[in-house]
Design an enzyme around this catalytic site. Structure first.
Site, PDB file in Angstrom:
ATOM      1  CB  CYS A  56      -0.968   0.011   1.182  1.00 32.47           C
ATOM      2  SG  CYS A  56      -0.151   0.258   2.787  1.00 32.47           S
ATOM      3  CB  CYS A 124      13.084 -10.830  11.472  1.00 32.33           C
ATOM      4  SG  CYS A 124      14.018 -11.891  10.383  1.00 32.33           S
TER       5      CYS A 124
END
Length: 139
Positions: A56, A124
């Protein structure tokens, strides 16, 4: 339980997501997949800039918080304010904290409590879920 899709600002049908994303982006962002360690070129990018959601376009992480975790995935010790959310992930026979984009709900990766100071956290992230935009140099 994962956050309901209808709570996100960006709403798309599965078909719209499939058309907007590459197959690998769709697998990771929308189906909670994980890219293979060491496959993302973003793991070794240390230029100044901002990492955005590939789904997005929301800004997620600053290069100021990126570090080399040695895991094979781009890692950060802190997201931008109000950029990500977390949910409990009990897949793979363990409990982890999943990280998702707060705007579209896209799966980004997981956060662990083994990162560097000042937060002690390691976000991560799957590189395929990110888009890096370098800072423009002053002319």
């Amino acid at each position: 339980m994962a956050t309901s899709e209808n709570q996100y600002e960006i709403q798309k049908s599965e078909q719209e997501w499939k058309e907007a994303l590459t197959p690998e982006q769709y697998r990771v962002l929308r189906k909670h997949g994980t890219e293979r360690a060491g496959t993302s070129p973003l793991d070794k990018v240390y230029s100044e800039g901002t990492y955005f959601c590939a789904g997005c376009g929301q800004p997620l992480f600053s290069s100021d918080t990126k570090f080399n975790s040695g895991t094979g995935w781009p890692s950060f010790y802190q997201p931008l304010e109000d950029a990500v959310g977390t949910t409990v992930d009990r897949s793979l026979f363990m409990t982890r904290t999943e990280v998702h984009c707060d705007r579209c709900g896209g799966h980004l990766g997981h956060v662990f409590n083994d990162g560097p100071k000042p937060t002690g956290q390691r976000y991560c992230m799957n590189g395929v879920s990110l888009k890096f935009v370098p800072e423009e140099s002053a002319s």
